[in-house]
Write a protein that holds these residues in place. Structure first.
Motif, PDB file in Angstrom:
ATOM      1  N   CYS A 175      20.041 -54.600 -37.801  1.00 49.16           N
ATOM      2  CA  CYS A 175      18.823 -55.323 -37.411  1.00 49.16           C
ATOM      3  C   CYS A 175      19.108 -56.724 -36.886  1.00 49.16           C
ATOM      4  CB  CYS A 175      17.876 -55.434 -38.600  1.00 49.16           C
ATOM      5  SG  CYS A 175      17.327 -53.837 -39.233  1.00 49.16           S
ATOM      6  N   HIS A 176      20.170 -57.358 -37.370  1.00 47.88           N
ATOM      7  CA  HIS A 176      20.463 -58.753 -37.009  1.00 47.88           C
ATOM      8  C   HIS A 176      21.810 -58.863 -36.311  1.00 47.88           C
ATOM      9  CE1 HIS A 176      17.153 -60.344 -39.485  1.00 47.88           C
ATOM     10  NE2 HIS A 176      17.465 -59.388 -40.348  1.00 47.88           N
ATOM     11  N   GLN A 177      21.863 -59.717 -35.313  1.00 50.73           N
ATOM     12  CA  GLN A 177      23.129 -60.054 -34.643  1.00 50.73           C
ATOM     13  C   GLN A 177      23.894 -61.024 -35.551  1.00 50.73           C
ATOM     14  OE1 GLN A 177      24.227 -58.779 -31.883  1.00 50.73           O
ATOM     15  NE2 GLN A 177      22.374 -57.931 -30.972  1.00 50.73           N
ATOM     16  N   ASP A 206      18.708 -63.219 -28.494  1.00 52.76           N
ATOM     17  CA  ASP A 206      17.576 -63.725 -27.710  1.00 52.76           C
ATOM     18  C   ASP A 206      16.272 -63.585 -28.487  1.00 52.76           C
ATOM     19  OD1 ASP A 206      19.205 -64.329 -25.546  1.00 52.76           O
ATOM     20  OD2 ASP A 206      18.946 -62.337 -24.644  1.00 52.76           O
ATOM     21  N   HIS A 207      16.351 -63.086 -29.699  1.00 55.41           N
ATOM     22  CA  HIS A 207      15.161 -62.832 -30.509  1.00 55.41           C
ATOM     23  C   HIS A 207      15.196 -63.678 -31.776  1.00 55.41           C
ATOM     24  CE1 HIS A 207      14.549 -59.484 -27.809  1.00 55.41           C
ATOM     25  NE2 HIS A 207      15.776 -59.072 -28.087  1.00 55.41           N
ATOM     26  N   GLN A 208      14.007 -63.959 -32.307  1.00 59.43           N
ATOM     27  CA  GLN A 208      13.869 -64.744 -33.526  1.00 59.43           C
ATOM     28  C   GLN A 208      14.650 -64.112 -34.673  1.00 59.43           C
ATOM     29  OE1 GLN A 208       9.808 -65.050 -34.764  1.00 59.43           O
ATOM     30  NE2 GLN A 208      10.215 -66.697 -36.196  1.00 59.43           N
ATOM     31  N   SER A 234      16.429 -56.731 -31.589  1.00 59.35           N
ATOM     32  CA  SER A 234      15.307 -56.580 -30.663  1.00 59.35           C
ATOM     33  C   SER A 234      14.033 -56.983 -31.406  1.00 59.35           C
ATOM     34  CB  SER A 234      15.212 -55.151 -30.122  1.00 59.35           C
ATOM     35  OG  SER A 234      14.922 -54.240 -31.151  1.00 59.35           O
ATOM     36  N   GLU A 235      12.916 -57.041 -30.699  1.00 52.36           N
ATOM     37  CA  GLU A 235      11.651 -57.429 -31.307  1.00 52.36           C
ATOM     38  C   GLU A 235      11.006 -56.253 -32.035  1.00 52.36           C
ATOM     39  OE1 GLU A 235      10.246 -60.469 -31.501  1.00 52.36           O
ATOM     40  OE2 GLU A 235      11.986 -61.304 -30.481  1.00 52.36           O
ATOM     41  N   SER A 236      10.190 -56.608 -33.012  1.00 53.88           N
ATOM     42  CA  SER A 236       9.363 -55.591 -33.653  1.00 53.88           C
ATOM     43  C   SER A 236       8.270 -55.228 -32.659  1.00 53.88           C
ATOM     44  CB  SER A 236       8.743 -56.180 -34.918  1.00 53.88           C
ATOM     45  OG  SER A 236       7.819 -55.305 -35.487  1.00 53.88           O
ATOM     46  N   PRO A 237       7.887 -54.006 -32.470  1.00 51.88           N
ATOM     47  CA  PRO A 237       8.197 -52.827 -33.260  1.00 51.88           C
ATOM     48  C   PRO A 237       9.411 -52.050 -32.742  1.00 51.88           C
ATOM     49  CG  PRO A 237       6.507 -52.219 -31.728  1.00 51.88           C
ATOM     50  CD  PRO A 237       6.807 -53.695 -31.503  1.00 51.88           C
ATOM     51  N   LEU A 238       9.952 -52.449 -31.585  1.00 57.91           N
ATOM     52  CA  LEU A 238      11.087 -51.685 -31.045  1.00 57.91           C
ATOM     53  C   LEU A 238      12.224 -51.591 -32.051  1.00 57.91           C
ATOM     54  CD1 LEU A 238      11.141 -52.986 -27.365  1.00 57.91           C
ATOM     55  CD2 LEU A 238      10.184 -50.840 -28.252  1.00 57.91           C
ATOM     56  N   LEU A 239      12.452 -52.660 -32.769  1.00 59.62           N
ATOM     57  CA  LEU A 239      13.489 -52.645 -33.784  1.00 59.62           C
ATOM     58  C   LEU A 239      13.173 -51.622 -34.865  1.00 59.62           C
ATOM     59  CD1 LEU A 239      16.065 -53.766 -34.991  1.00 59.62           C
ATOM     60  CD2 LEU A 239      14.700 -55.595 -36.021  1.00 59.62           C
ATOM     61  N   PRO A 247      -5.326 -43.899 -33.015  1.00 61.11           N
ATOM     62  CA  PRO A 247      -4.321 -44.735 -33.682  1.00 61.11           C
ATOM     63  C   PRO A 247      -4.964 -45.832 -34.511  1.00 61.11           C
ATOM     64  CG  PRO A 247      -4.511 -45.338 -31.377  1.00 61.11           C
ATOM     65  CD  PRO A 247      -5.414 -44.155 -31.591  1.00 61.11           C
ATOM     66  N   HIS A 248      -4.289 -46.239 -35.544  1.00 60.77           N
ATOM     67  CA  HIS A 248      -4.722 -47.365 -36.359  1.00 60.77           C
ATOM     68  C   HIS A 248      -4.251 -48.622 -35.637  1.00 60.77           C
ATOM     69  CE1 HIS A 248      -4.755 -49.364 -40.580  1.00 60.77           C
ATOM     70  NE2 HIS A 248      -5.951 -49.412 -40.037  1.00 60.77           N
ATOM     71  N   MET A 249      -5.101 -49.581 -35.464  1.00 61.07           N
ATOM     72  CA  MET A 249      -4.812 -50.748 -34.625  1.00 61.07           C
ATOM     73  C   MET A 249      -3.489 -51.442 -34.936  1.00 61.07           C
ATOM     74  SD  MET A 249      -4.771 -54.217 -34.027  1.00 61.07           S
ATOM     75  CE  MET A 249      -5.488 -54.890 -35.495  1.00 61.07           C
ATOM     76  N   PRO A 250      -3.166 -51.759 -36.192  1.00 61.31           N
ATOM     77  CA  PRO A 250      -1.887 -52.437 -36.405  1.00 61.31           C
ATOM     78  C   PRO A 250      -0.690 -51.603 -35.933  1.00 61.31           C
ATOM     79  CG  PRO A 250      -3.243 -52.576 -38.371  1.00 61.31           C
ATOM     80  CD  PRO A 250      -3.923 -51.626 -37.433  1.00 61.31           C
ATOM     81  N   SER A 251      -0.754 -50.314 -36.160  1.00 63.04           N
ATOM     82  CA  SER A 251       0.338 -49.444 -35.741  1.00 63.04           C
ATOM     83  C   SER A 251       0.402 -49.354 -34.221  1.00 63.04           C
ATOM     84  CB  SER A 251       0.165 -48.048 -36.344  1.00 63.04           C
ATOM     85  OG  SER A 251       1.176 -47.187 -35.928  1.00 63.04           O
ATOM     86  N   GLU A 252      -0.754 -49.179 -33.602  1.00 64.56           N
ATOM     87  CA  GLU A 252      -0.823 -49.068 -32.144  1.00 64.56           C
ATOM     88  C   GLU A 252      -0.326 -50.342 -31.470  1.00 64.56           C
ATOM     89  OE1 GLU A 252      -4.102 -47.661 -28.905  1.00 64.56           O
ATOM     90  OE2 GLU A 252      -4.786 -49.046 -30.448  1.00 64.56           O
ATOM     91  N   SER A 253      -0.617 -51.483 -32.078  1.00 62.12           N
ATOM     92  CA  SER A 253      -0.242 -52.772 -31.506  1.00 62.12           C
ATOM     93  C   SER A 253       1.175 -53.189 -31.887  1.00 62.12           C
ATOM     94  CB  SER A 253      -1.234 -53.845 -31.965  1.00 62.12           C
ATOM     95  OG  SER A 253      -2.531 -53.497 -31.567  1.00 62.12           O
ATOM     96  N   GLY A 254       1.878 -52.357 -32.635  1.00 59.46           N
ATOM     97  CA  GLY A 254       3.251 -52.673 -33.020  1.00 59.46           C
ATOM     98  C   GLY A 254       3.336 -53.780 -34.053  1.00 59.46           C
ATOM     99  N   MET A 255       2.307 -53.935 -34.853  1.00 52.33           N
ATOM    100  CA  MET A 255       2.267 -54.986 -35.861  1.00 52.33           C
ATOM    101  C   MET A 255       2.753 -54.445 -37.211  1.00 52.33           C
ATOM    102  SD  MET A 255      -1.429 -56.481 -34.601  1.00 52.33           S
ATOM    103  CE  MET A 255      -1.769 -57.269 -36.133  1.00 52.33           C
ATOM    104  N   CYS A 256       3.924 -53.861 -37.223  1.00 56.54           N
ATOM    105  CA  CYS A 256       4.475 -53.227 -38.420  1.00 56.54           C
ATOM    106  C   CYS A 256       4.505 -54.172 -39.612  1.00 56.54           C
ATOM    107  CB  CYS A 256       5.883 -52.719 -38.144  1.00 56.54           C
ATOM    108  SG  CYS A 256       6.020 -51.612 -36.720  1.00 56.54           S
ATOM    109  N   LEU A 257       4.855 -55.439 -39.357  1.00 55.66           N
ATOM    110  CA  LEU A 257       5.027 -56.393 -40.444  1.00 55.66           C
ATOM    111  C   LEU A 257       3.702 -56.892 -41.009  1.00 55.66           C
ATOM    112  CD1 LEU A 257       8.095 -58.365 -39.054  1.00 55.66           C
ATOM    113  CD2 LEU A 257       8.049 -56.433 -40.644  1.00 55.66           C
ATOM    114  N   THR A 258       2.587 -56.491 -40.424  1.00 50.99           N
ATOM    115  CA  THR A 258       1.289 -56.797 -41.005  1.00 50.99           C
ATOM    116  C   THR A 258       1.145 -56.069 -42.337  1.00 50.99           C
ATOM    117  OG1 THR A 258       0.302 -57.052 -38.825  1.00 50.99           O
ATOM    118  CG2 THR A 258      -1.207 -56.629 -40.643  1.00 50.99           C
TER     119      THR A 258
END
Length: 186
Positions: free
Chosen positions: A3-5, A10-12, A17-22, A38-49
Motif C-alpha cells: 500500500c505504501h511506497q 505522488d500520493h498522500q 495509488s489513491e483510494s479506492p483504486l488502492l 449502489p450505496h453512495m459511499p461505495s459508488e463514490s469510492g469513499m471506502c475510508l468513510t
C-alpha cells in the motif's frame, strides 16, 4: 509495501495509488460496480468513510459498530430504535442482515427482493408454506409483508404499522359501506 511506497510517492501518505483504486488492488470491485442500486459511499469510492485502513476493533475494519456507522447517515432510521416493537436484526444493530452495505439490485439496498416476500422468508421460512393456503390474506399470499408490517420498528406489536384495525382500513376502507365487495365478510 503493498500500500505504501518506501521513499517517494505522488500520493498522500506515500500510498502506491489513491483510494479506492488502492483498495481494489486486493478487493474485487466487480462485486459492487455492477449493482443496479449502489450505496453512495461505495459508488463514490469513499471506502475510508466506513472502513479503517490499518486496524479496527470492529469486524471488516469498520470505523465503528455497524449500527452506529449506518445511523451516522441514516439518522431518521435511528429514531426507530426506541419503538415498542423492533425487528430483531434491527434491534441487534445488524443492518447487513437485510441490507447490502456496498449496493445491490433491490430497492433499499436489500440483499433479496421484498416484492414477493423472498426477503422476509429468508428468516421467516416457517410462514412461507402458509401463504399458499386457501384462506391466506391477500397481501400475505402475495408476499407483500411491508404493506402491514414495518421493516425496522413500530409502536404496535409484531411490527404492525398502525393501531389494530387501522391497517386493515387502509385497504378495506369503510366495511359497512363496502359490504359485498369482498369475498369474505364477517
Amino acid at each position: 509495501m503493498a500500500c505504501h511506497q518506501g521513499h517517494r510517492s505522488d500520493h498522500q501518505a506515500l500510498l502506491t495509488s489513491e483510494s479506492p483504486l488502492l483498495c481494489f488492488t486486493c478487493h474485487d470491485r466487480g462485486t459492487y460496480a455492477d449493482t443496479l442500486k449502489p450505496h453512495m459511499p461505495s459508488e463514490s469510492g469513499m471506502c475510508l468513510t466506513c472502513h479503517a485502513s490499518h486496524k479496527s476493533e470492529q469486524a471488516k475494519l469498520l470505523n465503528e459498530n455497524e449500527a452506529n456507522l449506518c445511523f451516522s447517515c441514516h439518522r431518521q432510521t435511528r429514531g426507530e430504535m426506541g419503538l415498542f416493537s423492533q425487528h430483531r436484526p434491527f434491534a441487534q444493530g445488524n443492518c447487513s442482515a437485510c441490507h447490502a452495505p456496498h449496493g445491490g439490485p433491490y430497492d433499499g439496498l436489500l440483499v433479496d427482493t421484498a416484492a414477493d416476500g423472498t426477503m422476509c422468508f429468508r428468516c421467516h421460512s416457517d410462514l412461507e408454506p402458509l401463504k399458499s393456503g386457501p384462506n391466506a390474506h391477500m397481501p400475505f399470499a402475495d408476499g407483500d409483508c411491508l404493506l402491514c408490517h414495518g421493516p425496522h420498528g413500530t409502536d404496535q406489536a409484531v411490527l404492525v404499522k398502525g393501531a389494530p384495525g387501522s391497517v386493515c382500513m387502509d385497504c378495506h376502507g369503510n366495511v359497512e359501506a363496502d359490504r359485498g365487495t369482498f369475498r369474505y365478510v364477517h
